[in-house]
Motif scaffolding. Structure first.
Motif, PDB file in Angstrom:
ATOM      1  N   TRP A 155      37.013  40.442  42.838  1.00  0.00           N
ATOM      2  CA  TRP A 155      37.246  40.418  41.396  1.00  0.00           C
ATOM      3  C   TRP A 155      38.104  39.212  41.061  1.00  0.00           C
ATOM      4  O   TRP A 155      38.923  38.760  41.874  1.00  0.00           O
ATOM      5  N   ARG A 157      40.862  38.711  38.228  1.00  0.00           N
ATOM      6  CA  ARG A 157      41.571  39.503  37.237  1.00  0.00           C
ATOM      7  C   ARG A 157      42.705  38.694  36.617  1.00  0.00           C
ATOM      8  O   ARG A 157      43.294  37.824  37.270  1.00  0.00           O
ATOM      9  N   TYR A 159      46.257  38.643  35.510  1.00  0.00           N
ATOM     10  CA  TYR A 159      47.561  39.298  35.666  1.00  0.00           C
ATOM     11  C   TYR A 159      48.651  38.591  34.858  1.00  0.00           C
ATOM     12  O   TYR A 159      49.844  38.842  35.073  1.00  0.00           O
ATOM     13  N   THR A 197      39.472  42.404  33.777  1.00  0.00           N
ATOM     14  CA  THR A 197      38.667  41.768  34.806  1.00  0.00           C
ATOM     15  C   THR A 197      37.927  40.592  34.197  1.00  0.00           C
ATOM     16  O   THR A 197      37.185  40.749  33.226  1.00  0.00           O
ATOM     17  N   ARG A 217      35.017  45.772  33.581  1.00  0.00           N
ATOM     18  CA  ARG A 217      36.060  44.910  33.033  1.00  0.00           C
ATOM     19  C   ARG A 217      37.433  45.573  33.065  1.00  0.00           C
ATOM     20  O   ARG A 217      38.458  44.905  33.135  1.00  0.00           O
ATOM     21  N   SER A 218      37.475  46.875  33.023  1.00  0.00           N
ATOM     22  CA  SER A 218      38.750  47.597  33.115  1.00  0.00           C
ATOM     23  C   SER A 218      38.697  48.518  34.327  1.00  0.00           C
ATOM     24  O   SER A 218      37.713  49.217  34.552  1.00  0.00           O
TER      25      SER A 218
END
Length: 534
Positions: A155, A157, A159, A197, A217-218
């Motif tokens: 992934w 992501r 942050y 994501t 995505r989540s």
């Protein structure tokens, strides 16, 4: 590929090679304008009476063609412009020009040279930038290929929001993030919701249960409620660590729980926290196999303990059989002496002494076995092998007499004593003599003999051997002689020799078996003279 005429090749070698350049016709038009401008400047500078630095205007020609010509073309055009300016100067003033005209020429030439240098530097910088962009694009394409085609769930992501939240908490004096999360139950939920994501590869979508990219995505719906791995991940960001690895659990789209190994590498630049690579490995089967292995090992340990108890019971039964049998015989003898009229009290006393002696030996065997099972080390003492053989012969005198066996001890004099546990050596010797007696059941009376020899085996050990007059040992018996539960006797347990060898080897000695050249079996044990360091 578009064909190019031969006449165009020299011109193309001067035009800037740019993948995003303007159309060829426009390039030629720009060059034509530049050369027309150069021709106009040359005419005005040469054939008019304008007394100004007209040659400086050649800089416009250079700038106009800068985006079209290569470095080589720019140098050539600069040289042409300077040549035209010098020619105009010579045509107008000759070799006797005034100072003002010379200064105007010098300024024009300097301006053209500086402009040429700046154009070339700009072209080189642009070429480097294009090369860098091409390499960056190629690297991005390779990364995307690896990311998309990898069979590891990956992934990308974001942050950055979480990192900003953690930075704010740290600025507000929070030092223990775990305690803060416990005091604020909604903190983790807020963190999970703040990590969108950016991208997920096919393996990641498959790991989550073949979901679509939009559904991935989540990660809120896929993280188990009782999983503490995400908190550990957030603490890694809070502590400014560069890497995180941990085991966690996820819930797939069909409700299946999976154990995963989570790996995250954090960038050094905080600006890059908007694209953090997260990898997950499905370790569900591995963990299940490991759990099954642990269960099998537990069952094996339980079976091993049961086998140990069984072996210990067999060992005690074997070792206690001789002294208990002697106790019975001596007790029966004592009763017979008491039944006489009058009772033979001296014989009764001798039988009672033998009962005490055999009882003590049985107690010593039990204590020795307990020492081997526990942490308490048996006490070593200096033992004379000659005296030990004499005591053992006295213990077995009745059995030797019943089987009509002669017993002979051969020992050189003087012999050093050995450092050993007396009861253990005596157990081994009794086993060897008992086996020798039983091996001679079919042997004629005149050949029933046991010879015990004592002699130095080396400078550090003594040898004690037992030679009987029996039929000897076959090859099959020799191969399995010291294996536990292997016996040649119908009623034997097969533990005696295995126990004997184990006790001697535990004290640094050994026990071997072979056939004597004169016939019969030969058992030899070696005992260290000095105690070995444990």
């Amino acid at each position: 590929m578009t064909s190019t005429s031969t006449g165009e090749l020299p011109l193309r070698s001067l035009i800037l090679v740019n993948p995003k350049r303007l159309p060829a016709r426009f390039e030629l038009g720009v060059l034509a304008c530049a050369f027309l401008l150069a021709a106009l400047i040359f005419y005005l500078d040469t054939f008019t009476d304008i007394h100004s630095a007209l040659a400086t205007l050649y800089v416009i020609t250079l700038l106009l063609s800068a985006e079209t010509l290569t470095e080589r073309g720019t140098l050539l055009l600069t040289a042409i412009c300077i040549s035209l300016a010098v020619f105009s100067y010579l045509a107008a003033h000759g070799l006797h020009a005034d100072l003002a005209a010379t200064l105007r020429l010098a300024v024009a030439v300097a301006a053209m040279l500086i402009t040429c240098a700046l154009i070339i530097r700009n072209q080189r910088a642009r070429a480097d930038l294009m090369t860098f962009n091409a390499a960056l694009q190629s690297s991005e394409e390779r990364y995307r290929t690896i990311f998309e085609q990898s069979r590891v769930a990956l992934w990308e992501r974001d942050y950055s929001q979480v990192r900003a939240m953690l930075t704010a908490l740290k600025a507000n004096g929070v030092r223990d993030l775990g305690a803060y999360a416990r005091d604020n139950p909604h903190f983790l939920e807020q963190c999970i919701a703040s990590v969108p994501t950016v991208a997920a590869n096919a393996a990641a979508l498959e790991l989550l249960g073949n979901v679509s990219s939009d559904n991935a995505r989540s990660m809120r719906r896929f993280i188990a409620q009782n999983d503490a791995t995400f908190l550990d991940l957030i603490e890694a960001i809070f502590d400014n660590r560069t890497h995180f690895e941990g085991k966690g659990s996820i819930i797939t789209s069909n409700g299946t729980n999976k154990l995963v190994l989570l790996t995250v590498g954090f960038p050094e630049d905080p600006a890059n926290f908007n694209r953090v690579i997260v990898g997950m490995f499905d370790i569900t089967e591995r963990e299940m196999a490991q759990k099954a292995l642990f269960e099998a090992q537990s069952e094996l340990a339980l079976a091993s303990r049961a086998a140990t108890v069984g072996a210990l019971s067999a060992s005690l039964a074997h070792e206690l059989n001789q002294p208990l049998g002697a106790l019975v015989v001596n007790a029966q003898t004592l009763l017979r002496w008491l039944d006489r009229d009058p009772p033979d009290l001296e014989a009764v006393a001798r039988s009672a002494e033998r009962i005490v002696r055999d009882s003590q030996r049985a107690s010593d065997i039990i204590q020795s076995t307990r020492s081997m099972l526990g942490k308490r080390e048996p006490v070593r003492e200096q033992v004379s092998l000659v005296e030990l053989v004499g005591e053992t012969r006295a213990l077995m005198e009745g059995e030797l007499a019943r089987h009509r066996i002669t017993f002979e001890t051969r020992a050189a004099s003087p012999l050093p004593s050995v450092s050993a546990v007396r009861i253990e050596l005596q157990q081994v010797l009794i086993n060897l003599i008992s086996n020798a007696i039983q091996a001679m059941n079919e042997t004629p009376d005149e050949s029933r003999q046991i010879v015990v020899s004592i002699e130095p085996a080396s400078a550090a050990s003594m040898s004690l051997s037992v030679h009987d007059g029996g039929p000897g040992l076959s090859a099959d018996i020799l191969a399995n002689l010291f294996k536990p539960f292997h016996s040649t006797k119908e009623t034997g347990l097969g533990m005696g020799l295995a126990i004997c060898r184990s006790m001697l080897e535990a004290r640094g000695g050994s026990l071997t078996a072979s056939n004597h050249p004169e016939g019969g079996a030969l058992f030899e044990m070696t005992v260290p003279i000095e105690a070995l360091d444990d």
